[in-house]
Design a protein around this motif. Sequence first.
Motif, PDB file in Angstrom:
ATOM      1  N   LEU A  59       0.825  -1.205   0.000  1.00 32.90           N
ATOM      2  CA  LEU A  59       0.000   0.000   0.000  1.00 32.90           C
ATOM      3  C   LEU A  59       0.857   1.252   0.000  1.00 32.90           C
ATOM      4  O   LEU A  59       0.583   2.217  -0.731  1.00 32.90           O
ATOM      5  CB  LEU A  59      -0.930  -0.004   1.210  1.00 32.90           C
ATOM      6  N   MET A  60       1.918   1.266   0.798  1.00 30.15           N
ATOM      7  CA  MET A  60       2.792   2.430   0.845  1.00 30.15           C
ATOM      8  C   MET A  60       3.513   2.629  -0.487  1.00 30.15           C
ATOM      9  O   MET A  60       3.735   3.757  -0.923  1.00 30.15           O
ATOM     10  CB  MET A  60       3.810   2.279   1.980  1.00 30.15           C
ATOM     11  N   ILE A  61       3.898   1.538  -1.147  1.00 27.43           N
ATOM     12  CA  ILE A  61       4.532   1.649  -2.463  1.00 27.43           C
ATOM     13  C   ILE A  61       3.573   2.279  -3.456  1.00 27.43           C
ATOM     14  O   ILE A  61       3.931   3.186  -4.216  1.00 27.43           O
ATOM     15  CB  ILE A  61       5.005   0.263  -2.950  1.00 27.43           C
ATOM     16  N   LEU A  62       2.317   1.819  -3.462  1.00 24.53           N
ATOM     17  CA  LEU A  62       1.333   2.377  -4.386  1.00 24.53           C
ATOM     18  C   LEU A  62       1.016   3.830  -4.048  1.00 24.53           C
ATOM     19  O   LEU A  62       0.860   4.666  -4.947  1.00 24.53           O
ATOM     20  CB  LEU A  62       0.052   1.538  -4.368  1.00 24.53           C
ATOM     21  N   ASN A 132     -10.328 -10.257  -3.225  1.00 25.28           N
ATOM     22  CA  ASN A 132     -11.399 -10.358  -4.202  1.00 25.28           C
ATOM     23  C   ASN A 132     -11.782  -8.966  -4.702  1.00 25.28           C
ATOM     24  O   ASN A 132     -11.225  -7.951  -4.280  1.00 25.28           O
ATOM     25  CB  ASN A 132     -12.613 -11.110  -3.639  1.00 25.28           C
ATOM     26  N   GLU A 133     -12.754  -8.913  -5.599  1.00 23.30           N
ATOM     27  CA  GLU A 133     -13.068  -7.664  -6.287  1.00 23.30           C
ATOM     28  C   GLU A 133     -13.485  -6.555  -5.333  1.00 23.30           C
ATOM     29  O   GLU A 133     -13.071  -5.398  -5.487  1.00 23.30           O
ATOM     30  CB  GLU A 133     -14.180  -7.894  -7.319  1.00 23.30           C
ATOM     31  N   GLU A 134     -14.310  -6.874  -4.339  1.00 25.05           N
ATOM     32  CA  GLU A 134     -14.796  -5.848  -3.418  1.00 25.05           C
ATOM     33  C   GLU A 134     -13.643  -5.119  -2.738  1.00 25.05           C
ATOM     34  O   GLU A 134     -13.656  -3.892  -2.599  1.00 25.05           O
ATOM     35  CB  GLU A 134     -15.708  -6.457  -2.349  1.00 25.05           C
ATOM     36  N   TYR A 135     -12.626  -5.872  -2.329  1.00 26.74           N
ATOM     37  CA  TYR A 135     -11.527  -5.271  -1.586  1.00 26.74           C
ATOM     38  C   TYR A 135     -10.557  -4.525  -2.499  1.00 26.74           C
ATOM     39  O   TYR A 135      -9.972  -3.509  -2.108  1.00 26.74           O
ATOM     40  CB  TYR A 135     -10.826  -6.351  -0.771  1.00 26.74           C
ATOM     41  N   ARG A 136     -10.391  -5.019  -3.732  1.00 21.02           N
ATOM     42  CA  ARG A 136      -9.584  -4.261  -4.688  1.00 21.02           C
ATOM     43  C   ARG A 136     -10.249  -2.926  -5.016  1.00 21.02           C
ATOM     44  O   ARG A 136      -9.582  -1.903  -5.167  1.00 21.02           O
ATOM     45  CB  ARG A 136      -9.384  -5.077  -5.969  1.00 21.02           C
ATOM     46  N   LEU A 137     -11.567  -2.928  -5.104  1.00 15.95           N
ATOM     47  CA  LEU A 137     -12.288  -1.678  -5.350  1.00 15.95           C
ATOM     48  C   LEU A 137     -12.093  -0.705  -4.194  1.00 15.95           C
ATOM     49  O   LEU A 137     -11.911   0.499  -4.402  1.00 15.95           O
ATOM     50  CB  LEU A 137     -13.776  -1.963  -5.553  1.00 15.95           C
ATOM     51  N   GLN A 138     -12.125  -1.207  -2.963  1.00 19.95           N
ATOM     52  CA  GLN A 138     -11.915  -0.339  -1.804  1.00 19.95           C
ATOM     53  C   GLN A 138     -10.504   0.247  -1.813  1.00 19.95           C
ATOM     54  O   GLN A 138     -10.291   1.411  -1.464  1.00 19.95           O
ATOM     55  CB  GLN A 138     -12.154  -1.119  -0.511  1.00 19.95           C
ATOM     56  N   LEU A 139      -9.535  -0.562  -2.205  1.00 21.15           N
ATOM     57  CA  LEU A 139      -8.158  -0.078  -2.283  1.00 21.15           C
ATOM     58  C   LEU A 139      -8.029   1.025  -3.326  1.00 21.15           C
ATOM     59  O   LEU A 139      -7.418   2.072  -3.080  1.00 21.15           O
ATOM     60  CB  LEU A 139      -7.223  -1.241  -2.619  1.00 21.15           C
ATOM     61  N   LEU A 140      -8.635   0.814  -4.489  1.00 20.84           N
ATOM     62  CA  LEU A 140      -8.600   1.849  -5.525  1.00 20.84           C
ATOM     63  C   LEU A 140      -9.333   3.107  -5.085  1.00 20.84           C
ATOM     64  O   LEU A 140      -8.918   4.226  -5.425  1.00 20.84           O
ATOM     65  CB  LEU A 140      -9.209   1.312  -6.820  1.00 20.84           C
ATOM     66  N   LEU A 146      -6.715   9.834  -2.457  1.00 19.89           N
ATOM     67  CA  LEU A 146      -5.379  10.419  -2.348  1.00 19.89           C
ATOM     68  C   LEU A 146      -5.093  11.323  -3.543  1.00 19.89           C
ATOM     69  O   LEU A 146      -4.552  12.422  -3.395  1.00 19.89           O
ATOM     70  CB  LEU A 146      -4.334   9.299  -2.262  1.00 19.89           C
ATOM     71  N   VAL A 147      -5.481  10.887  -4.735  1.00 21.16           N
ATOM     72  CA  VAL A 147      -5.300  11.689  -5.941  1.00 21.16           C
ATOM     73  C   VAL A 147      -6.104  12.984  -5.868  1.00 21.16           C
ATOM     74  O   VAL A 147      -5.642  14.053  -6.291  1.00 21.16           O
ATOM     75  CB  VAL A 147      -5.718  10.872  -7.190  1.00 21.16           C
ATOM     76  N   LYS A 162      -5.871   4.457 -13.790  1.00 22.29           N
ATOM     77  CA  LYS A 162      -6.463   3.475 -14.706  1.00 22.29           C
ATOM     78  C   LYS A 162      -5.484   2.329 -14.971  1.00 22.29           C
ATOM     79  O   LYS A 162      -5.897   1.168 -15.119  1.00 22.29           O
ATOM     80  CB  LYS A 162      -6.871   4.155 -16.014  1.00 22.29           C
ATOM     81  N   GLN A 163      -4.201   2.644 -15.017  1.00 17.27           N
ATOM     82  CA  GLN A 163      -3.192   1.596 -15.175  1.00 17.27           C
ATOM     83  C   GLN A 163      -3.161   0.681 -13.954  1.00 17.27           C
ATOM     84  O   GLN A 163      -3.023  -0.544 -14.082  1.00 17.27           O
ATOM     85  CB  GLN A 163      -1.826   2.233 -15.411  1.00 17.27           C
ATOM     86  N   LEU A 164      -3.302   1.262 -12.765  1.00 16.08           N
ATOM     87  CA  LEU A 164      -3.340   0.450 -11.552  1.00 16.08           C
ATOM     88  C   LEU A 164      -4.573  -0.445 -11.540  1.00 16.08           C
ATOM     89  O   LEU A 164      -4.489  -1.619 -11.159  1.00 16.08           O
ATOM     90  CB  LEU A 164      -3.342   1.353 -10.311  1.00 16.08           C
ATOM     91  N   ALA A 165      -5.705   0.110 -11.961  1.00 15.78           N
ATOM     92  CA  ALA A 165      -6.929  -0.690 -12.015  1.00 15.78           C
ATOM     93  C   ALA A 165      -6.750  -1.873 -12.948  1.00 15.78           C
ATOM     94  O   ALA A 165      -7.108  -3.015 -12.613  1.00 15.78           O
ATOM     95  CB  ALA A 165      -8.102   0.175 -12.470  1.00 15.78           C
TER      96      ALA A 165
END
Length: 252
Positions: A59-62, A132-140, A146-147, A162-165
Amino acid sequence: MANGKWVGALFGFVFGHGVLGALSGFCIGSLFDTLFSSLSHSDGNRPETVSHDSFLLSLMILAAHVIQVDGRIMHSEMEFVRRFLRSNFGEAGLKDGEQMILRIFKQRKLMGNEEWNDKIVRTCRRLSSAMNEEYRLQLLAFLCELVKVDGNVTKVETDTMKQLAAAMGLSASVIDQFLHLGGNSLEEAYKVLGITPDASDDEVRKAYRKMALQHHPDRVATLGDDVQKAAQKKFQEIAEAKDRIFRARGIG
């Protein structure tokens, strides 16, 4: 901040190998000590040699990638990360987390763009395989907040998200939706639902139903009150976007 809670709640999922629940019994301080100690003894060239399976480090890297992508490190962005760290780990965690991300910034300067971008893609893929998808969406959603925090989302930031997604196996369209949540214009409302103004009324209804199902708070019901409140806020903003379009079209 609520979005920090979304991501904080994911720690139990990732480190618990799929067993959801509160973070009780998980020593956050120990996690930071282990990660930071490893980082301090790295070879000075690659932060990737440090506990790459750690969700926190990933997370810190991203976060560092998103912060630096426009060539600037804004005070507001760093404060956003600090609030996240303080909210989830307290003052001790804040101190260690700050030093961690600053070290990542330094490591980034020592790496070429190709090597760094390869690291980012592999980090996303690791997270994708664990979540899973729900948690990846929360991360994004967290990274999109932040953006947005400095009030000016640039094209390079949008393209990066969009590249990260895509690297996480998700549609790039979710980034436009997240970046326009909470907006007040009709144009933003259409973007939240992922449709254009020339969509038919039936297409508007279908798009809303799809998003409402995808982002319903019940999908994160096992993650506690803070997470549900954050999910409810996002769900409400989606409904407000739908209502704005419905009013403009005179439909019910």
